[in-house]
Design an enzyme around this catalytic site. Sequence first.
Site, PDB file in Angstrom:
ATOM      1  N   ASP A 332       0.855  -1.171   0.000  1.00 13.80           N
ATOM      2  CA  ASP A 332       0.000   0.000   0.000  1.00 13.80           C
ATOM      3  C   ASP A 332       0.907   1.242   0.000  1.00 13.80           C
ATOM      4  OD1 ASP A 332      -2.167   1.707   0.018  1.00 13.80           O
ATOM      5  OD2 ASP A 332      -3.229   0.671   1.606  1.00 13.80           O
ATOM      6  N   GLU A 524     -10.773   6.751   4.359  1.00 11.98           N
ATOM      7  CA  GLU A 524      -9.783   6.137   5.250  1.00 11.98           C
ATOM      8  C   GLU A 524      -9.953   6.613   6.693  1.00 11.98           C
ATOM      9  OE1 GLU A 524      -5.869   5.422   3.534  1.00 11.98           O
ATOM     10  OE2 GLU A 524      -6.625   5.892   1.550  1.00 11.98           O
TER      11      GLU A 524
HETATM   12  C1  BGC Z   1      -3.226   9.939  -1.628  1.00 11.20           C
HETATM   13  C2  BGC Z   1      -4.017   8.689  -1.568  1.00 11.20           C
HETATM   14  C3  BGC Z   1      -3.503   7.883  -0.474  1.00 11.20           C
HETATM   15  C4  BGC Z   1      -3.422   8.655   0.828  1.00 11.20           C
HETATM   16  C5  BGC Z   1      -2.773   7.819   1.875  1.00 11.20           C
HETATM   17  C6  BGC Z   1      -3.255  10.640  -0.303  1.00 11.20           C
HETATM   18  O1  BGC Z   1      -2.508  11.804  -0.357  1.00 11.20           O
HETATM   19  O2  BGC Z   1      -3.748  10.741  -2.620  1.00 11.20           O
HETATM   20  O3  BGC Z   1      -3.915   7.963  -2.757  1.00 11.20           O
HETATM   21  O4  BGC Z   1      -4.373   6.815  -0.332  1.00 11.20           O
HETATM   22  O5  BGC Z   1      -2.714   9.822   0.671  1.00 11.20           O
HETATM   23  O6  BGC Z   1      -2.659   8.452   3.105  1.00 11.20           O
HETATM   24  C1  BGC Z   2      -5.183   3.086   0.211  1.00 18.12           C
HETATM   25  C2  BGC Z   2      -5.335   2.093  -0.907  1.00 18.12           C
HETATM   26  C3  BGC Z   2      -5.177   2.779  -2.235  1.00 18.12           C
HETATM   27  C4  BGC Z   2      -3.870   3.527  -2.288  1.00 18.12           C
HETATM   28  C5  BGC Z   2      -3.649   4.276  -3.590  1.00 18.12           C
HETATM   29  C6  BGC Z   2      -3.934   3.917   0.049  1.00 18.12           C
HETATM   30  O1  BGC Z   2      -3.920   4.926   1.000  1.00 18.12           O
HETATM   31  O2  BGC Z   2      -5.144   2.398   1.447  1.00 18.12           O
HETATM   32  O3  BGC Z   2      -6.594   1.464  -0.806  1.00 18.12           O
HETATM   33  O4  BGC Z   2      -5.268   1.844  -3.268  1.00 18.12           O
HETATM   34  O5  BGC Z   2      -3.818   4.464  -1.233  1.00 18.12           O
HETATM   35  O6  BGC Z   2      -4.466   5.373  -3.701  1.00 18.12           O
END
Ligand code: BGC
Ligand code: BGC
Length: 648
Positions: A332, A524
Amino acid sequence: MTSHRPTRPPGRFVALVVAALIASACGSSNPPASPSPSAASTASNGSSTSGVYHRDRNLAPEVRAAALLARMTIDEKIGQMTQLESDSVDPAGVSQFLLGSVLSGGDGTPPRNDPDAWYQMVHAYQEAALGTRLGIPILYGIDAVHGNSKVVGATIFPHNVGLGALDDPALVERIGRATAVEMNAVGVRWDFGPVVAVPQDVRWGRTYEGYSEDPTRVERLSSAFITGLQGADLAAPGSAVATAKHFVGDGGTAWGSSTTPGYSLDQGVTEVDDATLRAIHLAPYTAAIDAGVRVVMASFSSTTAGKVHGDHHLLTDVLKGELSFSGFVVSDWGGVDQVDPDYDTAVATSIMAGIDMVMVPYDAARFQAAVRQGLASGGISQERIDDAVLRILRVKFEMGLFEQPMPPAGRDGDVGSAADRELARAAVAGSAVLLKTRPGVLPIRSTDTVLLSGSAADDIGRQSGGWTMTWQGGTGPITPGTTIAGALGARLGPHLMFDSGAGFGPDTRGETGIVVVGEMPYAEGRGDSATLTLPPDDLALVAAMRPRVTRLVVIVLSGRPVMLDGILDEADAVIAAWLPGTEGAGIADVLLGDSPFRGTTPYTWPATPGDAPRTGRAACDGAIFPLGFGLDTSGRLLGPAACATATP
Ligand code: BGC
Ligand code: BGC
């Protein structure tokens, strides 16, 4: 439902060839001798493409991958294992770092967000990759988690919580295929979905990304999505590669166990015994692998043994050994960094644990130096690198990327097509769960005077939630679609009076009132909620509408069950519409009786936020509605009865 395995297990001949090729790859930079009379010629120069048998489309992906691996330098191999986010790399960087993959993160879009700009962006990265010594195409990845949901104009399907309520594998399979087609139109062929989490605590900010707290619903729906997305042949037009995520136990974390500041459940620790981990959280991976899934993403979360990203037992012994997963494991977002405070150690531990491709996502030079350091110190073995790269290349060959690195251009019309929007509308209607009704309230008669209010009533962003255009989602007209107010207006014409704040004249009355309440978008850990409450202004509107109307209908837009105080008792009918996406007409369809209510709740509706954790609890213990509860339009039960604690 049929299930497809894109790769057949290699036969004896293939296995021998592969073994020979890998043996020759280790410790030798020379191209191998021709492995068999049928693999016609051996190229002596990696830049030549004629007569090089990894280019021979008649050979099995397994053989081609091994043949290519045997020609690769260590830098080329490390490059294949590296994935950067598009905002951190331009096409020149793809050549410089020999990248295997680029992704668009939650907030990564081309400067002009339209299908053509997306296609051109991916194409530019792909051209750079094809211009490297071996010309290995990149895999471009995206979170198409409810439709191709970062692209303005795409069809936004209900988030998985809604599809869980609908529980119709055939329809979910069609949604998978439609999503793949809309991805192909913008040049992208790898989806970071489906989420196969089995959320056990609806306070989690990712509850809506999961289909259900019930592993069997998750299994049948995620498998259907994978089948739709990948199709029978990964190289066939319109298919895309699926990712089952996040391995394993992401939905089982304990409140307050998060290792990330500000988060509570997300990225926390799943403190369950092995039998529970397997029965609830591992089960969907077995089903996903049966359905042919080619990528698995590791989870930010931990088990009692530590971070999953560094867990050799889970990633290698269980996933690749016991479950025979032959695709590749992607980390991830910066997930490797959490394994150890020392970056070199974190990288070595994760790769040796079984991570094949690393979503770095910012700094390729630092990551690649750490891998080289690991190889030099013996912390990372050459065999592990070769296995990781072989797995990645095999998927690229299965996809036909070497023959067709980009899907056909000029398919902008596939994005947000009328057919896909119709499909989404049907899914929206089917996903609505009627929690309460009284005789004669539904369906709404088109001759009624209907008063409509609610801050979420006319808002595509609120209908769509997180992971829509941006990581956290937004409010307002973030992409074209039909709001609930728009859909009702089209159907009821002058019979509908709409004011989002219920600012009607003092004497305005109606037969039916509708209030659309809802959570603000989140993604998230930012959506982890201790209270599960709706905005207080929304609740005030419910109270304000009550005296104006004979029959009051409340529609709840949320990513999970929320507290319904002031709603269940006030309203004559209550509908959980989840996060339906762009096709609000599906809500009008059930309200007006053109479609029946058939959804049932995919999560237990807890009586209090403290009742949210469900593992090991009886259906109605601390609940107002059990898993599977729902009513049809006439108020008949579609599943188990409401719990005794439910209000009238
Ligand atoms: C990104 C996401 C990612 C997240 C993780 C964001 O800045 O755009 O893709 O899932 O950070 O913390
Ligand atoms: C998320 C994933 C996602 C990745 C890319 C992460 O923060 O947990 O589910 O695929 O970002 O955006």
